[in-house]
Design an enzyme around this catalytic site. Sequence first.
Site, PDB file in Angstrom:
ATOM      1  N   PRO A  99       0.826  -1.215   0.000  1.00 60.52           N
ATOM      2  CA  PRO A  99       0.000   0.000   0.000  1.00 60.52           C
ATOM      3  C   PRO A  99       0.856   1.260   0.000  1.00 60.52           C
ATOM      4  O   PRO A  99       1.790   1.374   0.791  1.00 60.52           O
ATOM      5  CB  PRO A  99      -0.795  -0.109   1.310  1.00 60.52           C
ATOM      6  CG  PRO A  99      -0.755  -1.542   1.679  1.00 60.52           C
ATOM      7  CD  PRO A  99       0.557  -2.060   1.166  1.00 60.52           C
ATOM      8  N   GLU A 100       0.571   2.160  -0.915  1.00 57.97           N
ATOM      9  CA  GLU A 100       1.291   3.431  -1.007  1.00 57.97           C
ATOM     10  C   GLU A 100       0.319   4.540  -0.619  1.00 57.97           C
ATOM     11  O   GLU A 100      -0.772   4.266  -0.143  1.00 57.97           O
ATOM     12  CB  GLU A 100       1.865   3.602  -2.421  1.00 57.97           C
ATOM     13  CG  GLU A 100       2.776   2.434  -2.819  1.00 57.97           C
ATOM     14  CD  GLU A 100       3.355   2.572  -4.225  1.00 57.97           C
ATOM     15  OE1 GLU A 100       3.573   3.697  -4.689  1.00 57.97           O
ATOM     16  OE2 GLU A 100       3.578   1.524  -4.863  1.00 57.97           O
TER      17      GLU A 100
END
Length: 272
Positions: free
Chosen positions: A2-3
């Site tokens: 996840p960014e």
Amino acid sequence: MPELPEVQEVRRSLEPFVLNVPIMDVTVLRNSYIRTGAGSISALIGRRVQRTLRHGKKLFCIFDDGQVLLIHLGMSGCIACCRPEEPLQPHTHYLMQLATGYQFRMRDPRRFGGLWHYSSWALAEQSEITGKMGVDALDVTAMHFSAWRNKQGRLKTDLLSQRTVAGLGNIYVDESLWLAGLHPLQRVNKLRDRHALALATAIRAVLNKSITMGGTTLRDYRNVAQQKGQFAQSLCVYGRADLPCLRCGSTLISRTIGGRTTVLCPQCQRRI
Ligand SMILES: [Zn+2]
């Protein structure tokens, strides 16, 4: 994995469940997942989350008495808010019972993520942000790249380090560099003002578009309501090696840069 856009979507989908709702109980199922020590986290019982804050990929819950719970999703961290009678998924490490009857559950099979507890925002900021992380990527402008003039290093590696700009990982670095027309191995000290402007503009555009689509789900990522993000269908370079560049038609190539698979267009992204 996840960014920034995925963490932003987790934040957006988490807030309706936790804001101003008293915590009735906390259960730590894996002590080592509370990175600051599991002992102090029971101090959250009776408190309520007053606001949330995100910097880069880090999500902070700030409680009504100033305590802070930092959530980092790592590679496979996932938060669900569900009814307590729902079966507990494997790799669930932490639970918070909410006064509404819902249960906050954090699971993380690969355990690169974690939870950090701080007694105040000042302590959390000093430990987690100051001197470690650059500007949040949604706020980046050309000015934030001015320190590059006197710095060694390559573009992609620097962007992944979080020290200049916080929030980008492998997917959004590749997408932003393609949009800006910059090579991942470009030396940062050679960039001109117009390149810095193009890069800052590209980063914000890519991230904002992904946020409106709920982020990117390649495999595991879900928001708090367990919904997938839809941005994977809009990726221009990531995962598209050997396919035609959407701008010039050249075949996109794949390279390993800083240990990470990198896809770029040899025509649109030349070194300066
Ligand atoms: Zn191209």
